[in-house]
Design a protein around this motif. Structure first.
Motif, PDB file in Angstrom:
ATOM      1  N   ALA A  10      13.966  -2.118  -5.697  1.00 41.51           N
ATOM      2  CA  ALA A  10      13.356  -0.838  -5.307  1.00 41.51           C
ATOM      3  C   ALA A  10      14.040  -0.169  -4.119  1.00 41.51           C
ATOM      4  N   PRO A  11      14.396  -0.893  -3.051  1.00 40.90           N
ATOM      5  CA  PRO A  11      15.059  -0.192  -1.933  1.00 40.90           C
ATOM      6  C   PRO A  11      16.427   0.370  -2.296  1.00 40.90           C
ATOM      7  N   ILE A  12      17.093  -0.221  -3.273  1.00 45.28           N
ATOM      8  CA  ILE A  12      18.440   0.211  -3.642  1.00 45.28           C
ATOM      9  C   ILE A  12      18.384   1.179  -4.823  1.00 45.28           C
ATOM     10  N   LEU A  13      17.885   0.728  -5.966  1.00 44.76           N
ATOM     11  CA  LEU A  13      17.786   1.558  -7.167  1.00 44.76           C
ATOM     12  C   LEU A  13      16.364   2.107  -7.252  1.00 44.76           C
ATOM     13  N   ALA A  14      16.078   3.074  -6.391  1.00 46.21           N
ATOM     14  CA  ALA A  14      14.706   3.553  -6.241  1.00 46.21           C
ATOM     15  C   ALA A  14      14.149   4.110  -7.550  1.00 46.21           C
ATOM     16  N   PHE A  15      14.973   4.807  -8.325  1.00 44.59           N
ATOM     17  CA  PHE A  15      14.500   5.428  -9.553  1.00 44.59           C
ATOM     18  C   PHE A  15      14.408   4.413 -10.692  1.00 44.59           C
ATOM     19  N   THR A  16      15.422   3.598 -10.855  1.00 43.09           N
ATOM     20  CA  THR A  16      15.450   2.632 -11.954  1.00 43.09           C
ATOM     21  C   THR A  16      14.360   1.583 -11.776  1.00 43.09           C
ATOM     22  N   ALA A  17      14.142   1.138 -10.556  1.00 45.78           N
ATOM     23  CA  ALA A  17      13.078   0.168 -10.304  1.00 45.78           C
ATOM     24  C   ALA A  17      11.724   0.762 -10.667  1.00 45.78           C
ATOM     25  N   GLU A  18      11.534   2.031 -10.355  1.00 49.10           N
ATOM     26  CA  GLU A  18      10.273   2.693 -10.702  1.00 49.10           C
ATOM     27  C   GLU A  18      10.121   2.793 -12.221  1.00 49.10           C
ATOM     28  N   GLU A  19      11.205   3.143 -12.905  1.00 44.15           N
ATOM     29  CA  GLU A  19      11.157   3.248 -14.361  1.00 44.15           C
ATOM     30  C   GLU A  19      10.795   1.914 -14.988  1.00 44.15           C
ATOM     31  N   ALA A  20      11.442   0.841 -14.543  1.00 46.42           N
ATOM     32  CA  ALA A  20      11.173  -0.475 -15.116  1.00 46.42           C
ATOM     33  C   ALA A  20       9.771  -0.955 -14.768  1.00 46.42           C
ATOM     34  N   PHE A  21       9.303  -0.602 -13.594  1.00 43.81           N
ATOM     35  CA  PHE A  21       7.944  -0.988 -13.189  1.00 43.81           C
ATOM     36  C   PHE A  21       6.899  -0.274 -14.039  1.00 43.81           C
ATOM     37  N   LEU A  22       7.097   1.016 -14.253  1.00 38.09           N
ATOM     38  CA  LEU A  22       6.099   1.799 -14.994  1.00 38.09           C
ATOM     39  C   LEU A  22       6.044   1.413 -16.467  1.00 38.09           C
ATOM     40  N   GLU A  23       7.105   0.833 -17.002  1.00 40.07           N
ATOM     41  CA  GLU A  23       7.054   0.343 -18.380  1.00 40.07           C
ATOM     42  C   GLU A  23       5.966  -0.718 -18.542  1.00 40.07           C
ATOM     43  N   ARG A  24       5.713  -1.476 -17.490  1.00 38.05           N
ATOM     44  CA  ARG A  24       4.674  -2.516 -17.535  1.00 38.05           C
ATOM     45  C   ARG A  24       3.367  -2.055 -16.911  1.00 38.05           C
ATOM     46  N   HIS A  25       3.444  -1.081 -16.009  1.00 35.40           N
ATOM     47  CA  HIS A  25       2.252  -0.630 -15.272  1.00 35.40           C
ATOM     48  C   HIS A  25       2.183   0.893 -15.331  1.00 35.40           C
ATOM     49  N   PRO A  26       1.827   1.441 -16.483  1.00 30.09           N
ATOM     50  CA  PRO A  26       1.912   2.887 -16.681  1.00 30.09           C
ATOM     51  C   PRO A  26       0.762   3.692 -16.080  1.00 30.09           C
ATOM     52  N   GLY A  27       0.006   3.135 -15.145  1.00 34.35           N
ATOM     53  CA  GLY A  27      -1.139   3.842 -14.578  1.00 34.35           C
ATOM     54  C   GLY A  27      -0.764   5.115 -13.850  1.00 34.35           C
ATOM     55  N   GLU A  28      -1.706   6.024 -13.781  1.00 30.76           N
ATOM     56  CA  GLU A  28      -1.488   7.323 -13.159  1.00 30.76           C
ATOM     57  C   GLU A  28      -1.079   7.192 -11.693  1.00 30.76           C
ATOM     58  N   ASP A  29      -1.634   6.200 -11.020  1.00 28.63           N
ATOM     59  CA  ASP A  29      -1.371   6.054  -9.588  1.00 28.63           C
ATOM     60  C   ASP A  29      -0.422   4.905  -9.283  1.00 28.63           C
ATOM     61  N   ALA A  30       0.219   4.373 -10.314  1.00 27.56           N
ATOM     62  CA  ALA A  30       1.073   3.201 -10.110  1.00 27.56           C
ATOM     63  C   ALA A  30       2.450   3.612  -9.612  1.00 27.56           C
ATOM     64  N   SER A  31       3.031   2.782  -8.755  1.00 26.17           N
ATOM     65  CA  SER A  31       4.403   2.970  -8.291  1.00 26.17           C
ATOM     66  C   SER A  31       4.878   1.683  -7.650  1.00 26.17           C
ATOM     67  N   ILE A  32       6.093   1.281  -7.964  1.00 25.28           N
ATOM     68  CA  ILE A  32       6.668   0.102  -7.316  1.00 25.28           C
ATOM     69  C   ILE A  32       6.795   0.328  -5.823  1.00 25.28           C
ATOM     70  N   HIS A  33       6.892   1.586  -5.413  1.00 24.07           N
ATOM     71  CA  HIS A  33       7.095   1.893  -4.002  1.00 24.07           C
ATOM     72  C   HIS A  33       5.788   1.857  -3.204  1.00 24.07           C
ATOM     73  N   LEU A  34       4.702   1.534  -3.876  1.00 22.00           N
ATOM     74  CA  LEU A  34       3.437   1.300  -3.173  1.00 22.00           C
ATOM     75  C   LEU A  34       3.139  -0.193  -3.053  1.00 22.00           C
ATOM     76  N   ARG A  35       4.122  -1.019  -3.416  1.00 24.38           N
ATOM     77  CA  ARG A  35       3.918  -2.469  -3.396  1.00 24.38           C
ATOM     78  C   ARG A  35       4.870  -3.120  -2.403  1.00 24.38           C
ATOM     79  N   ASP A  36       4.507  -4.323  -2.006  1.00 25.85           N
ATOM     80  CA  ASP A  36       5.374  -5.135  -1.158  1.00 25.85           C
ATOM     81  C   ASP A  36       6.194  -6.069  -2.036  1.00 25.85           C
ATOM     82  N   PHE A  37       7.164  -6.741  -1.415  1.00 23.85           N
ATOM     83  CA  PHE A  37       7.829  -7.814  -2.137  1.00 23.85           C
ATOM     84  C   PHE A  37       6.768  -8.852  -2.501  1.00 23.85           C
ATOM     85  N   PRO A  38       6.698  -9.260  -3.763  1.00 26.31           N
ATOM     86  CA  PRO A  38       5.630 -10.192  -4.168  1.00 26.31           C
ATOM     87  C   PRO A  38       5.819 -11.564  -3.529  1.00 26.31           C
TER      88      PRO A  38
END
Length: 998
Positions: free
Chosen positions: A838-866
């Protein structure tokens, strides 16, 4: 069943299915994610979520608001974004307020260019009207650059950035300047400064760049008028010669003494100086010599044609440079002789005449003595060993002149012309308004030829100072300026790190600041250790004025010369807060601030060095804003290496004068971006690469990835082929993500208790990679973080784990522990890969995240490193897997050989026998080794191998004997097994029969 009647089992396989496309289409899709982040208010939401977290603040060094972004801007802002995003995901409240530098000469210069194009005189325009045009120009480019930065995926408080031209900022800058006024470090001095005749203002070192340019080097004779040697001095010199002669076994007698008494006096000789700035000679006040240099008296015995030297002339020159200097006069060694050495005592007693002394029409301008003074700055590396000294035009000259009370001349006007009443040269320009050389040098040389003082001249090329805005040459010129004394003792109660600005700065550099890379510390330390006082004033109109007043009739240094009144200071700051710095230029401003005392004081109209503006940002951004930090000290400043002499240093000096230390805890520096051949980018060469063009062709993520994988701590390259290579690496990573997304079920199962070693090993690798990635981000080593993720994704996953587990994922039944373990691991991989990227490929990480978490308010950039559990790590298993993969390489090598020999088409047709030692055999028992090697069967034995077994240097102690798998090929999984065809479903093995069910 005949093969042409066999069922088609392809539809029964669990093949990857995903909407995550192979082709990213980043240029088109990235704006959609930007709009989504804006709708979600991601940055603001993070601030709300982060309440109570430890603070981390990257303070933005302000770019200049005067044009489109270049590739250096993109590099800088992307690096900052990686810092901000990674620290947020590491558990901090990571805040970032972007800002812009809006004052100063670059913007003023643009408005002047517009005026010149219209034939309009800037000086005829009311100053407030002119400043308003500058403000509007800056505001336009702030908006343009803001959108260009946002397009790069840079997060931050874009709706409320800081601007140095904001009213509050101008008020604080004035208030910070007044602290220097009140603590006694501010003084007015007259000394040489970097001066741009074209722009008619002093320049900071950071506003100057060096370019080669041709200049006239001249050798000029200064006649010796007085030697100052008494009879006692002569006796000491003769005694010294006797001692020397005795040491050389030579009898020194009366004849020698008589000759020496006639030769020792130096009247009639000439001191030869060398300079590349003939225009400074009218301002000469002394000659400097090196006290440790050997000098000689040289006599001309013969002269060739076209030689300005004359037979019988005697010249004083450094011995090491005599042949070169006399050669420049067109004299060969056969045409001159060395008469004797000349001591430092003799030189110190000499007085010369200025070459123009007594010249007809000079009006007595140069009828003064020119003393010889010892100077440690003089060397015998070039020239003549004598340095012509003009205290108005050189730092060393000024210091020497100050030490000996030499007069400061004012022969040169702010526009770079000689004062009109200067004999012979009045009105001649050193630099013309277009930046080209004027006639000053030529006029001076012609006059020196006329009076017989010019001995030689030569056209040479030197590296010389130029303004980086106008590109015109810069001169050293004595002008009244305002300075901050960096060695002035401060009695301000903030002496924990020193009691002067310089001492506090050096302590900050050595003890309080982390430097990344470390060499940045050495660079700034040497600069601060040797720098002169800070020149704060500029003779321009667009900026924050030096808000101070001087008492009429008083001179600098007089008691009460500067008005120090807190009430007046407060009134100025309050006016700026309400109206901006234009209040200083309004009619009646002096009366407004001073009241009845207005007629007793003059109002200073210079503006502050723009570096003081940006150096003060820690006060009005870090200290004053709610999203700043109460301490006023940033966690990190991150800029290019040129800012060691720019923002890093001005912030350091300003902070040390106002808060007692540097306003930052860490400094990260990056190098410059060069073209693919390693050349500096230049519009004139045509080798620039605009970030907008890269984004339009590849997308911002490719540019971000180029930044991450570069060694940006040094100068680095970019070009079409480099970007193509970056895009290829990105596609490999994207394929990894696509496989993960395609193979994951809707619900990720729990990890089975009897999970295979392979899957447990991957979890351990996730723990190991997590630590390495976070360590890389923490150290600002983004290349390390990226390399760790990329190698894990492509080597451990795509080339090994996925290759092995495709069989289980495609062919095992849903309840298979092996398949459930693989699906659980894939879920863990997805969760971590998207976060690490996410810090490097900000757009691609978001795209891959939303494929699994398609919620209206979802974003990888609202999460911490797991969180990645420590107990996932199994060092014994990791050691076993390293050994298993070592043996596997031998097996795949053996099978590849058979494939090339056409003995097999697929590794599943093989059932090799692997010969290893007993310890390795025991290790391999812990794995389904046939699975790891992608063979239908495999046998592991500690028995001696046959002579024709395959061996490889990469796996010593391993031998592989080839054998074909026995049985038939399963029409579903393609393994060759003995039981194929013996189950309910035709043509399949037991595993596939079970997966197909009833």
């Amino acid at each position: 069943m005949p093969s042409d009647q066999s069922p088609d089992y392809k539809a029964t396989l669990n093949l990857p299915q995903t909407d995550f496309p192979m082709r990213a289409g980043l240029p088109k899709r990235e704006p959609e994610w930007l709009a989504r982040w804006e709708r979600l208010r991601v940055y603001d939401t993070l601030r709300e979520q982060a309440e109570g977290r430890p603070s981390f603040v990257l303070h933005d060094g302000p770019p200049y608001a005067n044009g489109n972004l270049h590739i250096g801007h993109a590099l800088n802002k992307i690096l900052k974004d990686m810092v901000v995003r990674s620290r947020q995901m590491m558990g901090f409240d990571s805040r970032y307020v972007p800002g812009w530098d809006c004052h100063g000469l670059p913007i003023e210069w643009k408005i002047e260019e517009k005026y010149r194009a219209k034939g309009r005189d800037k000086d005829a325009v009311p100053v407030i009207e002119f400043r308003q045009e500058c403000r509007e120009f800056a505001a336009h480019w702030v908006d343009v650059q803001r959108e260009e930065f946002r397009r790069l995926g840079v997060t931050g408080n874009w709706d409320d950035p800081y601007l140095t031209m904001a009213y509050h900022a101008e008020a604080v800058i004035a208030g910070e300047f007044q602290k220097f006024l009140m603590n006694g470090t501010l003084y007015q001095g007259s000394k040489p400064v970097m001066w741009s005749p074209v722009e008619k203002t002093a320049l900071a070192e950071a506003e100057v760049e060096y370019h080669d340019r041709p200049v006239d080097a001249v050798w000029v004779a200064f006649p010796v008028e007085k030697t100052g040697l008494s009879n006692d001095d002569l006796d000491r010199e003769i005694a010294a010669r006797r001692t020397f002669s005795a040491a050389q076994d030579y009898e020194y007698g009366a004849a020698e003494e008589k000759r020496d008494r006639s030769e020792l006096p130096l009247e009639g000789s000439k001191v030869v100086i060398w300079t590349t700035t003939p225009w400074t000679l009218p301002s000469n006040r002394a000659i400097a010599y090196g006290p440790g240099i050997d000098y000689g008296l040289y006599e001309v015995t013969n002269t060739p044609e076209e030689c300005w030297a004359k037979v019988g002339d005697r010249y004083l020159i450094a011995d090491a440079l005599a042949e070169e200097a006399l050669g420049a006069m067109r004299l060969t060694p056969e045409t001159w002789r060395r008469l004797r050495g000349v001591s430092a005592d003799e030189l110190s007693a000499l007085t010369c005449a200025h070459p123009l002394r007594g010249a007809e029409g000079a009006g007595g301008e140069w009828d003064y003595d020119v003393p010889l003074l010892a100077g440690d700055h003089v060397t015998d590396d070039a020239g003549t060993g004598f340095v012509h000294t003009a205290p108005s035009h050189g730092d060393d000259d000024y210091m020497l002149g100050r030490e000996h009370g030499l007069e400061i001349t004012h022969n040169v006007e702010p526009d770079g012309t000689f004062r009109a009443d200067l004999p012979f040269f009045g009105g001649e320009a050193i630099v013309r308004p277009n930046g080209k050389p004027g006639g000053a040098n030529k006029a001076v040389m012609e006059k020196l030829i006329e009076v017989g003082a010019l001995l030689a001249r030569k056209r040479i090329t030197i590296s010389d100072a130029h303004s980086w805005r106008s590109k015109a040459p810069v001169i050293r010129l004595n002008r009244p300026q305002w300075f901050a004394a960096i060695d002035q003792t401060l009695d301000d109660g903030m002496d924990a790190h020193g009691d002067t600005i310089r001492a506090r700065a050096l302590t900050s550099i050595d003890e309080l600041v982390e430097w990344v890379p470390r060499r940045g510390r050495n660079r700034l330390h040497s600069m601060v250790e040797n720098r002169p006082d800070w020149n704060l004033s500029r003779q321009r109109a667009w900026g924050v004025p030096l808000t101070c007043f001087t008492r009429k009739g008083a001179r600098p240094g007089d008691e009460g010369f500067l008005l120090r009144d807190q009430a007046v200071n407060a009134a100025v700051v309050a006016a700026f807060e309400a109206e901006g710095a234009d209040a200083w230029y309004a009619n009646g401003a002096k009366e407004r601030f001073l009241g009845e005392r207005a007629d007793q004081y003059d109002q200073v109209m210079d503006i502050l060095d723009v570096w003081f503006d940006s150096g003060s940002t820690h006060a009005f951004v870090l200290r004053d804003r709610p999203d700043g930090t109460p301490s006023g000290i940033a966690d990190v400043y991150l800029e290019g290496t040129d800012q060691h002499r720019g923002w890093f240093q001005s912030s350091m000096l300003q902070g040390c004068g106002t808060i007692g230390r540097a306003p930052y805890r860490a400094v990260v520096t990056h190098g410059f971006t060069l073209d693919a051949k390693g050349m500096k980018m230049s519009k004139s060469i045509g080798n620039t690469i605009a970030p907008q063009e890269v984004v339009a062709q590849y997308g911002a993520d490719i540019l971000r990835l180029w930044v991450a994988q570069s060694d940006w701590t040094a100068d680095h390259r970019i070009g079409p082929e480099i970007l193509k290579g970056v895009a290829d690496g990105y596609r490999r990573l994207r394929n990894t993500l696509r496989f993960v997304l395609g193979s994951l079920p809707d619900e990720v199962p729990a990890m089975p208790e009897d999970a295979p070693s392979l899957d447990r090993w991957v979890l351990g690798r996730l723990r190991e990679v997590h630590e390495e990635v976070v360590a890389g981000y923490a150290a600002y080593d983004f290349a390390r973080a990226w390399r760790t993720v990329f190698e894990f994704a492509t080597v451990d996953l795509s080339s090994f784990y996925f290759d092995v587990r495709k069989d289980a994922l495609y062919c095992d039944g849903p309840s298979s522990p092996r398949r459930r373990a693989a699906e659980h691991v894939l879920g863990a991989i997805h969760e971590r890969l998207t976060a690490w990227l996410a810090p490097i490929l900000a757009f691609t990480a978001e795209e891959a995240f939303l494929e699994r978490h398609p919620g209206e308010d979802a974003s990888i950039h609202l999460r911490d490193f797991p969180g990645t559990p420590e107990d996932w790590r199994d060092e014994a298993l990791d050691r076993s897997m390293r050994e298993a993969r070592r043996v596997r390489r031998a097996v795949t090598g053996a099978l590849e050989l058979k494939r090339r020999e056409k003995a097999i088409g697929s590794s599943l047709e093989a059932a090799p026998v692997v010969h290893v030692d007993g310890e390795t055999a025991a290790i391999l028992e812990g794995f389904d080794f046939a699975d790891l090697c992608i063979t239908s069967r495999i046998a592991v034995t500690a028995a001696p191998p046959p002579d024709d077994a395959f061996r490889t240097e990469e796996a010593p102690g391993v031998a592989v004997a080839f054998a074909r798998a026995e049985g038939e090929k399963c029409e579903r999984c393609w393994k060759v097994l003995p039981d194929v065809g013996t189950h309910r479903h035709p043509g399949v093995c037991a595993r596939c029969d079970d997966a197909l069910g009833g």
